[in-house]
Write a protein that holds these residues in place. Structure first.
Motif, mmCIF file in Angstrom:
data_model
loop_
_atom_site.group_PDB
_atom_site.id
_atom_site.type_symbol
_atom_site.label_atom_id
_atom_site.label_comp_id
_atom_site.label_asym_id
_atom_site.label_seq_id
_atom_site.Cartn_x
_atom_site.Cartn_y
_atom_site.Cartn_z
ATOM 1 N N ILE A 340 -2.493 3.926 -7.283
ATOM 2 C CA ILE A 340 -2.228 2.508 -7.587
ATOM 3 C C ILE A 340 -2.164 2.293 -9.107
ATOM 4 N N MET A 341 -3.023 3.011 -9.829
ATOM 5 C CA MET A 341 -3.056 2.865 -11.287
ATOM 6 C C MET A 341 -1.735 3.298 -11.937
ATOM 7 N N LYS A 342 -1.054 4.288 -11.357
ATOM 8 C CA LYS A 342 0.198 4.797 -11.951
ATOM 9 C C LYS A 342 1.437 4.073 -11.418
ATOM 10 N N SER A 343 1.229 3.174 -10.490
ATOM 11 C CA SER A 343 2.347 2.539 -9.787
ATOM 12 C C SER A 343 3.131 1.546 -10.653
ATOM 13 N N ASN A 344 4.431 1.412 -10.353
ATOM 14 C CA ASN A 344 5.245 0.387 -11.027
ATOM 15 C C ASN A 344 5.022 -0.990 -10.404
ATOM 16 N N ASN A 345 4.678 -1.015 -9.097
ATOM 17 C CA ASN A 345 4.379 -2.272 -8.391
ATOM 18 C C ASN A 345 3.054 -2.124 -7.657
ATOM 19 N N PRO A 346 1.929 -2.210 -8.399
ATOM 20 C CA PRO A 346 0.624 -1.916 -7.781
ATOM 21 C C PRO A 346 0.315 -2.772 -6.555
ATOM 22 N N GLY A 347 0.634 -4.063 -6.613
ATOM 23 C CA GLY A 347 0.344 -4.961 -5.490
ATOM 24 C C GLY A 347 1.044 -4.505 -4.219
ATOM 25 N N GLU A 348 2.317 -4.170 -4.383
ATOM 26 C CA GLU A 348 3.138 -3.735 -3.248
ATOM 27 C C GLU A 348 2.628 -2.414 -2.657
ATOM 28 N N LEU A 349 2.295 -1.483 -3.563
ATOM 29 C CA LEU A 349 1.814 -0.180 -3.098
ATOM 30 C C LEU A 349 0.466 -0.332 -2.385
ATOM 31 N N ARG A 350 -0.396 -1.209 -2.920
ATOM 32 C CA ARG A 350 -1.711 -1.417 -2.304
ATOM 33 C C ARG A 350 -1.549 -1.933 -0.872
ATOM 34 N N SER A 351 -0.656 -2.908 -0.679
ATOM 35 C CA SER A 351 -0.522 -3.448 0.688
ATOM 36 C C SER A 351 0.176 -2.441 1.615
ATOM 37 N N ARG A 352 1.024 -1.596 1.044
ATOM 38 C CA ARG A 352 1.659 -0.548 1.864
ATOM 39 C C ARG A 352 0.612 0.468 2.344
ATOM 40 N N ILE A 353 -0.327 0.796 1.446
ATOM 41 C CA ILE A 353 -1.412 1.716 1.824
ATOM 42 C C ILE A 353 -2.303 1.065 2.883
ATOM 43 N N GLU A 354 -2.598 -0.237 2.707
ATOM 44 C CA GLU A 354 -3.415 -0.961 3.701
ATOM 45 C C GLU A 354 -2.737 -0.925 5.071
ATOM 46 N N ARG A 355 -1.408 -1.158 5.088
ATOM 47 C CA ARG A 355 -0.673 -1.130 6.373
ATOM 48 C C ARG A 355 -0.754 0.268 6.991
ATOM 49 N N ALA A 356 -0.598 1.297 6.129
ATOM 50 C CA ALA A 356 -0.620 2.684 6.622
ATOM 51 C C ALA A 356 -1.979 3.033 7.227
ATOM 52 N N LYS A 357 -3.046 2.494 6.621
ATOM 53 C CA LYS A 357 -4.392 2.757 7.158
ATOM 54 C C LYS A 357 -4.534 2.199 8.568
ATOM 55 N N LYS A 358 -3.787 1.117 8.835
ATOM 56 C CA LYS A 358 -3.835 0.520 10.177
ATOM 57 C C LYS A 358 -2.810 1.176 11.108
ATOM 58 N N GLY A 359 -2.117 2.196 10.576
ATOM 59 C CA GLY A 359 -1.135 2.904 11.403
ATOM 60 C C GLY A 359 0.247 2.274 11.382
ATOM 61 N N VAL A 360 0.458 1.335 10.459
ATOM 62 C CA VAL A 360 1.785 0.695 10.360
ATOM 63 C C VAL A 360 2.509 1.306 9.162
ATOM 64 N N PHE A 361 3.573 2.084 9.442
ATOM 65 C CA PHE A 361 4.314 2.742 8.360
ATOM 66 C C PHE A 361 5.667 2.095 8.150
ATOM 67 N N ASP A 362 6.128 2.073 6.895
ATOM 68 C CA ASP A 362 7.485 1.601 6.611
ATOM 69 C C ASP A 362 8.470 2.624 7.165
ATOM 70 N N ASP A 363 9.707 2.197 7.400
ATOM 71 C CA ASP A 363 10.731 3.088 7.974
ATOM 72 C C ASP A 363 10.898 4.389 7.201
ATOM 73 N N ASP A 364 10.829 4.269 5.873
ATOM 74 C CA ASP A 364 11.173 5.448 5.075
ATOM 75 C C ASP A 364 9.972 6.237 4.570
ATOM 76 N N ASP A 365 8.790 6.020 5.136
ATOM 77 C CA ASP A 365 7.627 6.820 4.722
ATOM 78 C C ASP A 365 7.776 8.230 5.290
ATOM 79 N N ASP A 366 8.038 9.171 4.388
ATOM 80 C CA ASP A 366 8.249 10.530 4.897
ATOM 81 C C ASP A 366 7.156 11.456 4.383
ATOM 82 N N ASP A 367 7.381 12.756 4.574
ATOM 83 C CA ASP A 367 6.291 13.690 4.282
ATOM 84 C C ASP A 367 6.502 14.558 3.060
ATOM 85 N N ASP A 368 7.286 14.052 2.093
ATOM 86 C CA ASP A 368 7.449 14.853 0.878
ATOM 87 C C ASP A 368 6.096 14.992 0.208
ATOM 88 N N ASP A 369 5.811 16.157 -0.327
ATOM 89 C CA ASP A 369 4.642 16.199 -1.211
ATOM 90 C C ASP A 369 5.001 17.015 -2.437
#
Length: 374
Positions: A340-369
């Motif tokens: 979150i600290m390195k993010s360009n849109n911290p608010g957006e990334l934080r809520s995306r992580i919150e959704r992911a914790k509840k098992g709700v993923f955005d369409d394009d969340d993939d497994d690149d690492d």
């Protein structure tokens, strides 16, 4: 002087042995090292004015000591035997000497070890164009560029000219011929070196820092005239980089530069370095591949639409920094607070992580690492 020399050797020995990235020397505390992103004091005596001055003199070339006196600061590179190279910045603070030594690893990392976007390999084989690597100081730009130059050296029969301040990684001639010019030693300035390079039959030109209008202008021209030009900027994100390049120019030249940039630029890699769990570092990347559609956006001054083009340009190998950061968190490589600290849109990334914790993923969340082992 001899005992002091021993002392700096001992400190550098520690840096190499413990894979430390930076060594900080300043008056009023022991030497401090940056390890895995954290500042750690070494358990030795607190340094006084005489200590820092003697440590500086034991490694600083005469001409740099002179520059320090005249300008209050100087930078140079030096080799610690065959163990490592260091980039050194010496400066005055409160009238006393301070120093930061950055370790430059001896070995080149592969694209896979760095986790570089795969499309990079394709882009750097183009016959011409400007490729920018951007990010804040200490985000690994030099390491990524050294890896790209090393790959070209091993795989392509090119003439590669680099202009660096100072030279960090040393390259031997392999399949390519490599000439490395140090600003202030081999040539006066980046613009001078760039103008000279065009008369030296290069295929590839690396401009260590595009810090002023003259250098940026010369780099864009070189890219247009049939060379691959690598450059670095301290900008964050691809969209911000394009704006920054154009904004350097006076208003009456901006339209012409937009056109030149739209024709010349082939890609922008923007990066950030984060602490990796449980130790080490890992890089997050934003990758812009300049397609004809993006070229048009640059030409028409619609750079605000670049981010959404990156989002929809996944099939061309593009990725937004925040998507890369999300993947690092999702794959358990980084802590939530760090991404979150390195993010360009911290608010957006934080809520995306919150959704992911509840098992709700955005369409394009993939497994690149992405991996970056330090």
């Amino acid at each position: 002087m001899a005992p002091r020399q021993l002392q700096i050797d001992k400190l550098l020995e520690t840096v190499v042995r413990e894979s430390i990235s930076d060594l900080h020397i300043t008056v009023g505390q022991p030497p401090v090292v940056r390890q895995g992103g954290h500042m750690v004091r070494l358990e030795t005596k607190s340094l006084d004015k005489e200590d820092t001055s003697a440590l500086m003199k034991s490694i600083t070339p005469e001409r740099n000591q002179q520059e320090l006196q005249e300008r209050g600061g100087t930078d140079f590179g030096f080799a610690f035997g065959d163990k490592a190279r260091f980039r050194v910045s010496v400066f005055k603070q409160r009238g006393m000497i301070g120093m930061v030594l950055r370790r430059i690893p001896n070995e080149f990392l592969t694209f896979e070890q760095l986790g570089l976007p795969p499309v990079v390999r394709e882009l750097i084989q183009r016959p011409r164009g400007l490729f920018l690597v951007t990010g804040p100081t200490g985000s690994g730009k030099t390491t990524s560029l050294a890896s790209m130059i090393n790959w070209m050296n091993n795989n392509l029969d090119h003439h590669i000219i680099t202009m660096e301040d100072p030279i960090e990684y040393y390259h031997d001639h392999n399949k390519s011929t490599i000439n490395q010019r140090e600003i202030g030693v081999d040539c006066a300035s980046f613009p001078d070196a760039l103008r000279g390079a065009l008369r030296q039959d290069p295929d590839v030109i690396l401009v260590g820092e595009m810090r002023d209008l003259e250098t940026i202008e010369a780099a864009i021209t070189a890219a247009e005239t049939g060379h691959v030009v690598f450059g670095t900027l301290h900008t964050t994100g691809a969209q911000g980089t394009v704006d920054r390049v154009i904004d350097v120019f006076p208003t009456n030249q901006q339209e012409q530069i937009r056109t030149q940039l739209a024709n010349g630029i082939i890609g922008i890699l923007s990066q950030a370095l984060l602490p990796r769990k449980p130790k080490g570092l890992v890089a997050a990347y934003e990758m812009l591949v300049v397609t004809s559609a993006i070229s048009n956006l640059i030409r028409e001054g619609k750079t605000f639409r670049i981010n959404s083009s990156i989002q929809t340009g996944r099939k061309f190998g593009m990725i937004l920094l925040d998507d890369s950061l999300f993947n690092l968190w999702k794959n358990g490589l980084c802590e939530e607070k760090d991404v979150i600290m390195k993010s360009n849109n911290p608010g957006e990334l934080r809520s995306r992580i919150e959704r992911a914790k509840k098992g709700v993923f955005d369409d394009d969340d993939d497994d690149d690492d992405d991996e970056f082992d330090d």
